[in-house]
Motif scaffolding. Structure first.
Motif, PDB file in Angstrom:
ATOM      1  N   ASP A 186       0.842  -1.194   0.000  1.00  0.00           N
ATOM      2  CA  ASP A 186       0.000   0.000   0.000  1.00  0.00           C
ATOM      3  C   ASP A 186       0.876   1.243   0.000  1.00  0.00           C
ATOM      4  OD1 ASP A 186      -2.346  -1.456   0.022  1.00  0.00           O
ATOM      5  OD2 ASP A 186      -2.497  -1.469   2.205  1.00  0.00           O
ATOM      6  N   PHE A 187       0.478   2.213  -0.802  1.00  0.00           N
ATOM      7  CA  PHE A 187       1.252   3.447  -0.908  1.00  0.00           C
ATOM      8  C   PHE A 187       0.289   4.584  -1.220  1.00  0.00           C
ATOM      9  CE2 PHE A 187       4.248   6.532  -2.622  1.00  0.00           C
ATOM     10  CZ  PHE A 187       5.379   6.336  -1.841  1.00  0.00           C
ATOM     11  N   PRO A 188      -0.363   5.134  -0.196  1.00  0.00           N
ATOM     12  CA  PRO A 188      -1.343   6.206  -0.430  1.00  0.00           C
ATOM     13  C   PRO A 188      -0.678   7.481  -0.921  1.00  0.00           C
ATOM     14  CG  PRO A 188      -0.969   5.909   1.920  1.00  0.00           C
ATOM     15  CD  PRO A 188      -0.256   4.787   1.230  1.00  0.00           C
ATOM     16  N   GLY A 189      -1.450   8.278  -1.653  1.00  0.00           N
ATOM     17  CA  GLY A 189      -0.957   9.539  -2.171  1.00  0.00           C
ATOM     18  C   GLY A 189      -0.965  10.629  -1.124  1.00  0.00           C
ATOM     19  N   PRO A 190      -0.380  11.777  -1.445  1.00  0.00           N
ATOM     20  CA  PRO A 190      -0.262  12.870  -0.478  1.00  0.00           C
ATOM     21  C   PRO A 190      -1.602  13.459  -0.053  1.00  0.00           C
ATOM     22  CG  PRO A 190       0.403  13.588  -2.673  1.00  0.00           C
ATOM     23  CD  PRO A 190       0.242  12.104  -2.740  1.00  0.00           C
ATOM     24  N   GLU A 191      -2.636  13.233  -0.846  1.00  0.00           N
ATOM     25  CA  GLU A 191      -3.962  13.719  -0.492  1.00  0.00           C
ATOM     26  C   GLU A 191      -4.881  12.584  -0.062  1.00  0.00           C
ATOM     27  OE1 GLU A 191      -5.366  15.946  -3.808  1.00  0.00           O
ATOM     28  OE2 GLU A 191      -3.728  17.397  -3.738  1.00  0.00           O
ATOM     29  N   GLY A 192      -4.274  11.464   0.352  1.00  0.00           N
ATOM     30  CA  GLY A 192      -5.034  10.326   0.836  1.00  0.00           C
ATOM     31  C   GLY A 192      -5.521   9.388  -0.250  1.00  0.00           C
ATOM     32  N   GLN A 193      -5.043   9.562  -1.484  1.00  0.00           N
ATOM     33  CA  GLN A 193      -5.475   8.686  -2.564  1.00  0.00           C
ATOM     34  C   GLN A 193      -5.057   7.240  -2.280  1.00  0.00           C
ATOM     35  OE1 GLN A 193      -3.298  11.327  -2.822  1.00  0.00           O
ATOM     36  NE2 GLN A 193      -3.285  12.125  -4.914  1.00  0.00           N
ATOM     37  N   HIS A 194      -5.967   6.326  -2.550  1.00  0.00           N
ATOM     38  CA  HIS A 194      -5.603   4.911  -2.421  1.00  0.00           C
ATOM     39  C   HIS A 194      -4.646   4.542  -3.548  1.00  0.00           C
ATOM     40  CE1 HIS A 194      -5.814   0.620  -1.723  1.00  0.00           C
ATOM     41  NE2 HIS A 194      -6.081   0.458  -3.012  1.00  0.00           N
ATOM     42  N   GLY A 195      -3.657   3.754  -3.220  1.00  0.00           N
ATOM     43  CA  GLY A 195      -2.730   3.327  -4.257  1.00  0.00           C
ATOM     44  C   GLY A 195      -1.732   2.322  -3.729  1.00  0.00           C
ATOM     45  N   THR A 196      -0.981   1.744  -4.637  1.00  0.00           N
ATOM     46  CA  THR A 196       0.063   0.788  -4.296  1.00  0.00           C
ATOM     47  C   THR A 196       1.342   1.160  -5.050  1.00  0.00           C
ATOM     48  OG1 THR A 196      -0.538  -0.734  -6.097  1.00  0.00           O
ATOM     49  CG2 THR A 196      -1.604  -1.075  -3.948  1.00  0.00           C
ATOM     50  N   ARG A 197       2.435   0.582  -4.587  1.00  0.00           N
ATOM     51  CA  ARG A 197       3.700   0.706  -5.300  1.00  0.00           C
ATOM     52  C   ARG A 197       4.431  -0.618  -5.198  1.00  0.00           C
ATOM     53  NH1 ARG A 197       7.833   5.893  -5.483  1.00  0.00           N
ATOM     54  NH2 ARG A 197       8.699   5.304  -7.517  1.00  0.00           N
ATOM     55  N   SER A 198       5.146  -0.967  -6.242  1.00  0.00           N
ATOM     56  CA  SER A 198       5.882  -2.224  -6.263  1.00  0.00           C
ATOM     57  C   SER A 198       7.384  -1.960  -6.221  1.00  0.00           C
ATOM     58  CB  SER A 198       5.537  -3.030  -7.519  1.00  0.00           C
ATOM     59  OG  SER A 198       4.168  -3.404  -7.511  1.00  0.00           O
ATOM     60  N   ASP A 199       8.085  -2.799  -5.481  1.00  0.00           N
ATOM     61  CA  ASP A 199       9.538  -2.682  -5.337  1.00  0.00           C
ATOM     62  C   ASP A 199      10.204  -4.004  -5.679  1.00  0.00           C
ATOM     63  OD1 ASP A 199       9.367  -0.036  -4.377  1.00  0.00           O
ATOM     64  OD2 ASP A 199       8.983  -0.759  -2.349  1.00  0.00           O
ATOM     65  N   ASN A 200      11.392  -3.917  -6.253  1.00  0.00           N
ATOM     66  CA  ASN A 200      12.209  -5.091  -6.537  1.00  0.00           C
ATOM     67  C   ASN A 200      13.188  -5.334  -5.398  1.00  0.00           C
ATOM     68  OD1 ASN A 200      11.262  -5.684  -9.237  1.00  0.00           O
ATOM     69  ND2 ASN A 200      12.280  -3.815  -9.881  1.00  0.00           N
ATOM     70  N   VAL A 201      13.395  -6.596  -5.057  1.00  0.00           N
ATOM     71  CA  VAL A 201      14.319  -6.970  -3.990  1.00  0.00           C
ATOM     72  C   VAL A 201      15.256  -8.058  -4.513  1.00  0.00           C
ATOM     73  CG1 VAL A 201      14.583  -7.765  -1.627  1.00  0.00           C
ATOM     74  CG2 VAL A 201      12.509  -6.540  -2.299  1.00  0.00           C
ATOM     75  N   LEU A 202      16.548  -7.822  -4.378  1.00  0.00           N
ATOM     76  CA  LEU A 202      17.548  -8.812  -4.749  1.00  0.00           C
ATOM     77  C   LEU A 202      18.528  -8.973  -3.605  1.00  0.00           C
ATOM     78  CD1 LEU A 202      18.824 -10.584  -7.024  1.00  0.00           C
ATOM     79  CD2 LEU A 202      20.223  -8.590  -7.622  1.00  0.00           C
ATOM     80  N   ARG A 203      18.691 -10.218  -3.143  1.00  0.00           N
ATOM     81  CA  ARG A 203      19.682 -10.525  -2.102  1.00  0.00           C
ATOM     82  C   ARG A 203      20.557 -11.653  -2.597  1.00  0.00           C
ATOM     83  NH1 ARG A 203      16.724 -12.530   2.110  1.00  0.00           N
ATOM     84  NH2 ARG A 203      17.451 -14.684   1.845  1.00  0.00           N
ATOM     85  N   VAL A 204      21.870 -11.401  -2.655  1.00  0.00           N
ATOM     86  CA  VAL A 204      22.816 -12.417  -3.109  1.00  0.00           C
ATOM     87  C   VAL A 204      23.907 -12.575  -2.057  1.00  0.00           C
ATOM     88  CG1 VAL A 204      22.377 -12.052  -5.564  1.00  0.00           C
ATOM     89  CG2 VAL A 204      24.118 -10.682  -4.438  1.00  0.00           C
ATOM     90  N   ARG A 205      24.408 -13.805  -1.951  1.00  0.00           N
ATOM     91  CA  ARG A 205      25.454 -14.092  -0.963  1.00  0.00           C
ATOM     92  C   ARG A 205      26.702 -14.615  -1.674  1.00  0.00           C
ATOM     93  NH1 ARG A 205      26.006 -15.066   4.437  1.00  0.00           N
ATOM     94  NH2 ARG A 205      23.776 -14.825   4.785  1.00  0.00           N
ATOM     95  N   ARG A 206      27.843 -14.099  -1.237  1.00  0.00           N
ATOM     96  CA  ARG A 206      29.121 -14.523  -1.799  1.00  0.00           C
ATOM     97  C   ARG A 206      29.573 -15.802  -1.095  1.00  0.00           C
ATOM     98  NH1 ARG A 206      33.177 -10.065  -3.447  1.00  0.00           N
ATOM     99  NH2 ARG A 206      34.066 -11.143  -5.240  1.00  0.00           N
ATOM    100  N   SER A 207      30.165 -16.710  -1.830  1.00  0.00           N
ATOM    101  CA  SER A 207      30.679 -17.940  -1.244  1.00  0.00           C
ATOM    102  C   SER A 207      31.768 -17.629  -0.233  1.00  0.00           C
ATOM    103  CB  SER A 207      31.264 -18.869  -2.322  1.00  0.00           C
ATOM    104  OG  SER A 207      30.384 -19.023  -3.375  1.00  0.00           O
ATOM    105  N   GLY A 208      31.981 -18.564   0.690  1.00  0.00           N
ATOM    106  CA  GLY A 208      33.043 -18.374   1.652  1.00  0.00           C
ATOM    107  C   GLY A 208      32.596 -18.714   3.025  1.00  0.00           C
TER     108      GLY A 208
END
Length: 208
Positions: A186-208
Motif C-alpha cells: 500500500d502506498f497512499p498519495g499525499p492527499e489520501g489517494q488509495h494506491g500501491t507501489r511495487s519494489d524489486n528486492v535482490l539478495r545475493v550471498r558470496r561464497s566463503g
C-alpha cells in the motif's frame, strides 16, 4: 561542485527532513536474521538505515554524495545516542569506500541525474566490496505509484531484478541468489489517494 552533487545538495536543502528517519522495511526484513559484522550503506541519505544497523550491532560505513545529507545523518545519529558510524562522502561514479564488508546495502539507489551506466558500475563495485560469505542487498522501485498520473520524470527506467543481476555480472559459482522478488505494498498519495507501489528486492550471498 559538479552538477550531480549540486542536484543532491539542493534536494536535501529544499526540506528540513526528506525521509522518515526509519530504516527501510526491506532492509530490516532482509538482514534481521544475519549475524552483525561490517556493513556498507550506499546512498545513506539522512541515516535511517545506518542508525538502525548500528543499533543491531553492525559496524557501519555510510556513504552519500551530499554533504547536507551526511551532516543531517550524523546529527540524527547523535540525537539517537548512536556512535561509531563512519560517514564518507563519495560520488560513487568516481570513488568508492575502501575495504570489504559483510553486508553491502543499496536501498532505492535511483538518480534522475545519473549518466548511462553509472548505476551499474557502482553496483558492480558494491559486489566487489562484499567479503567472502557476505551479502549484497539491492532494493529498488519497480515503477511509479498507481495513483500518480503525471510522473515527475517520465523517461526514468526502473531496472528489474533480472536486469540488476545482469549488470552485476557476478562470477559463476561464486554467488548464490537467495532472494529475487517483486513486492507490492500500500502506498497512499499525499492527499489520501488509495494506491500501491511495487519494489524489486535482490539478495545475493558470496561464497566463503
Amino acid at each position: 561542485m559538479d552538477s550531480t552533487q549540486q542536484f543532491w545538495e539542493d534536494f536535501y536543502r529544499d526540506k528540513d527532513q526528506v525521509w522518515s528517519g526509519k530504516a527501510n522495511p526491506i532492509l530490516v526484513n532482509e538482514v534481521a536474521a544475519l549475524t552483525p559484522g561490517t556493513a556498507l550503506d550506499l546512498g545513506c541519505g539522512e541515516g535511517g538505515d545506518a542508525i538502525w544497523l548500528t543499533q543491531q550491532g553492525w559496524r557501519v560505513t555510510a556513504v552519500d554524495i551530499s554533504d547536507v545529507a551526511l551532516q543531517r545523518a550524523a546529527a540524527h545519529a547523535a540525537e539517537a545516542g548512536v556512535e561509531g558510524i563512519t560517514w564518507e562522502r563519495h560520488d560513487l561514479a568516481k570513488s568508492f569506500p575502501e575495504g570489504r564488508f559483510d553486508l553491502v546495502s543499496a536501498q532505492f539507489f535511483h538518480s534522475p541525474v545519473a549518466e548511462d551506466g553509472e548505476r551499474d558500475k557502482a553496483l558492480r563495485r558494491a559486489a566487489e566490496a562484499v567479503a567472502p560469505g557476505g551479502t549484497l542487498v539491492v532494493a529498488g522501485h519497480a515503477g511509479w505509484p498507481t495513483w500518480m498520473d503525471e510522473p515527475p520524470h517520465k523517461d526514468v527506467h526502473f531496472p528489474t531484478t533480472a536486469e540488476v543481476l545482469e549488470a552485476l555480472a557476478l562470477a559463476d559459482g561464486e554467488w548464490t541468489v537467495e532472494r529475487q522478488d517483486l513486492i507490492t505494498h500500500d502506498f497512499p498519495g499525499p492527499e489520501g489517494q488509495h494506491g500501491t507501489r511495487s519494489d524489486n528486492v535482490l539478495r545475493v550471498r558470496r561464497s566463503g
